[in-house]
Enzyme design. Structure first.
Site, PDB file in Angstrom:
ATOM      1  N   ARG A  24      32.202  52.687  44.913  1.00  0.00           N
ATOM      2  CA  ARG A  24      31.364  51.710  45.991  1.00  0.00           C
ATOM      3  C   ARG A  24      32.095  52.014  47.275  1.00  0.00           C
ATOM      4  NH1 ARG A  24      31.101  46.574  46.322  1.00  0.00           N
ATOM      5  NH2 ARG A  24      30.796  47.008  48.558  1.00  0.00           N
TER       6      ARG A  24
ATOM      7  N   ARG B  61      32.633  38.936  35.948  1.00  0.00           N
ATOM      8  CA  ARG B  61      33.235  39.924  36.983  1.00  0.00           C
ATOM      9  C   ARG B  61      34.428  41.023  36.171  1.00  0.00           C
ATOM     10  NH1 ARG B  61      32.295  38.818  42.218  1.00  0.00           N
ATOM     11  NH2 ARG B  61      32.062  36.409  42.856  1.00  0.00           N
TER      12      ARG B  61
ATOM     13  N   ASP C   1      24.819  40.676  43.293  1.00  0.00           N
ATOM     14  CA  ASP C   1      25.038  39.419  43.998  1.00  0.00           C
ATOM     15  C   ASP C   1      24.368  38.968  43.719  1.00  0.00           C
ATOM     16  OD1 ASP C   1      27.374  38.607  45.994  1.00  0.00           O
ATOM     17  OD2 ASP C   1      26.017  37.747  46.464  1.00  0.00           O
TER      18      ASP C   1
ATOM     19  N   ARG D 284      35.941  44.686  41.287  1.00  0.00           N
ATOM     20  CA  ARG D 284      37.100  45.453  41.972  1.00  0.00           C
ATOM     21  C   ARG D 284      38.343  45.187  40.994  1.00  0.00           C
ATOM     22  NH1 ARG D 284      37.973  41.673  46.283  1.00  0.00           N
ATOM     23  NH2 ARG D 284      36.711  39.633  45.375  1.00  0.00           N
TER      24      ARG D 284
ATOM     25  N   TYR E  37      25.341  28.343  50.021  1.00  0.00           N
ATOM     26  CA  TYR E  37      25.538  29.513  51.086  1.00  0.00           C
ATOM     27  C   TYR E  37      24.583  29.700  52.430  1.00  0.00           C
ATOM     28  CZ  TYR E  37      28.602  31.431  47.797  1.00  0.00           C
ATOM     29  OH  TYR E  37      29.617  31.510  47.045  1.00  0.00           O
TER      30      TYR E  37
END
Lengths: 366, 366
Positions: free
Chosen positions: A50, A37, A86, A41, A161
């Site tokens: 973004r 990661r 992703d 962010r 998921y």
């Protein structure tokens, strides 16, 4: 299908990069480090780029995905780019109704868990992956001798998921399904494996020099369930990628008890969660496997002295393995301070290859 | 302080109950079973009674807390009641601004993580626990020879909620704090330990025949961090309870790698997460410790045949321990079918004590 002569690994552009050397058991010119990661962010330049663009849309915009992948390489001088995407992107490209809700995660139009739904799952059109291939090509051209790592979600995590229709804490839905209806479960897991394999293979063929399979939720499984219901599909996912001959990492969170089983999926490197010391992981794997990991992300925010001491311990324990790619033992927290990450990379690079990190530490402190 | 003659365990009311026999290594008259979270959302009578009452308010209403505790005992014929409360109730009674948000969990007015905040934490007034004592007394009077289990949250789990101010997935806040400022962490953990110990002790003194310390988030810790930063406070929490002489269970989720360390906290029974087979847990503990667990809650929804087969395996592996209290390896899921739980209790009681559950299974299927 094998890699063509123009692939960075075959042409030699990345073949001797520290990351590839460590992943293949050779001596790297410096200690390779990257962060799960790292693209994301924690970086202000990422948040700026973004702004106003949906997550999946940003993954499917080759220029944007490429730029986001490059940002942390430029900023931190890490030894690899990790492709910005992703794990549910290929599911969306296959036609599933999935979005990524900020602060929540993947959310599906409806859960997919009946025999009828599984039987009706769409095929992934090879051309649908073109935006991914294009983003990888753009990125590799910029990265030069720094390798790009491709990645995909492991079938259990993808299926978890899908069955829940959204993130869950205990993954009861998929874990119920594998016992209640093993045939439907196997159909779903195989479908996810094929999607996952195609997604990862496309990245490698387009120029990524290594790959990583993320089984984020694998740690919710008992070893017996993992072996019976999950390992076959993870092996299936890696099979078409394995024949390309690039290093492949297998990683999951909270999977200390599954390491030896996960290591049978066709990977060549094991990623280790922060909970298990690397020398202990080496022992569990019976030796001979290059390891990736496993600085505790919590230490990033605990002050430099604590982080430095912990990192020295990780480097020292990693020396037990035939190759050590330094990484976190989980992803970069969104609130991590990017300057700490840069300093950490600099520190790791400053510890000479082959030196005992603990004596190096004593020298510096003297 | 020791138990007085009127306590159910001392007077003999519950001393020979199957639960207490198994917890103390004696042969029970039947295989004892109860379920973590048996009192709660899976029961329609619970949802009806709770309608319109806030979670913490329902815990502080002695008649309601008692009735909710009794509901699953009546319905399922389980071998113990588990006191209906929440681990943050004593924090609220000490004066902290905490509520339990439905679907979210404990939420604090503000996170508590600075040295100043920790130094200013309030003392818990002994009288504040009176509604708890009253609820326990009402419950024990109704339960008769069925033991009541008291419980409390372990200091790490309590402190994790306080530091984050709300539930989190990775507990980075508390795990950062223990490294960044070990002194503040120790102050917070000790405070939580004293609250936790007082809460559990009040339940035992009021008539509960056993206790359980829940370290729900302990599984996020490496063994080294657990030993250094957490075990001392869990030991401190159990110390005042230990001297009362009742059986004490220690349980956490995903704590397979911590079992031996957790077992040094002063407990007399180890609760085992569903991921680790009980015979493996027995081996990790070096033998001699009664175990509680560990049917996988996912199996409750996987159909009777799969659940029955799994349960037989759990019973067979549990025979390795000097005592086995049958339970789930995590809480009852809110969507569990209560009729399945009742049938499961009946099945477990039908397997004769001392018989090999696997041969019993073969007999029944023949």
């Amino acid at each position: 299908m094998t890699l063509r002569g123009s692939h960075p690994l075959v042409s030699g552009t990345t073949a001797n990069a520290p990351l590839i050397a460590a992943m293949t058991g050779r001596t790297p010119s410096r200690r390779p480090v990257w962060f799960m990661r790292q693209a994301g962010r924690s970086l202000p330049e990422y948040r700026e780029l973004r702004a106003g663009t949906d997550m999946i849309a940003s993954c499917l915009d080759p220029a944007m995905a490429s730029e986001i992948t490059l940002q942390p390489v430029r900023r931190h001088d890490v030894d690899a780019g990790i492709f910005f995407s992703d794990i549910v992107v290929p599911l969306q490209l296959a036609g599933l109704d999935v979005t990524i809700k900020p602060g929540v995660g993947p959310v599906f139009g409806e859960p997919i868990n009946t025999p009828e739904q599984v039987a009706a799952l769409p095929r992934l059109d090879a051309a649908a992956l073109n935006p991914i291939r294009e983003a990888v090509r753009l990125t590799v051209a910029e990265l030069g001798s720094t390798p790009l790592i491709g990645f995909a979600g492991a079938p259990f995590t993808l299926a978890a998921y899908m069955v829940e229709g959204k993130p869950s804490r205990d993954h009861l839905g998929p874990r119920r399904l594998m016992h209640a209806d093993p045939e439907t479960w196997a159909g779903l897991a195989d479908w996810a494996a094929d999607i996952s394999g195609a997604f990862l293979k496309a990245q490698i063929e387009a120029g990524a020099s290594a790959g990583q399979l993320f089984d984020s939720w694998g740690g919710s499984l008992s070893p017996a369930d993992y072996r019976r219901y999950v390992l076959p599909s993870s092996t299936r996912a890696l099979a078409p990628v394995k024949e390309l001959g690039v290093p492949l990492v297998h990683f999951g969170v909270g999977t200390g008890e599954l390491l030896a089983d996960m290591n049978r999926a066709g990977n060549t490197v094991m990623g280790v969660d922060y909970r298990v010391p690397l020398d202990e992981a080496e022992a569990r794997l019976g030796g001979g496997v290059p390891l990736q990991g496993n600085i505790d992300p919590a230490l990033l925010g605990a002050g430099w002295d604590a982080l430095r001491e912990h990192t020295i311990d990780v480097l020292a324990r990693g020396a037990a393995a035939p190759g050590h790619v330094v990484n976190l033992g989980h992803g970069v927290p969104p609130d991590a301070d990017p300057e700490v990450l840069t300093r950490l990379v600099e520190f790791i690079h400053s510890v000479p290859v082959g030196a005992d990190p603990r004596s190096f530490s004593a020298l510096k402190e003297a």
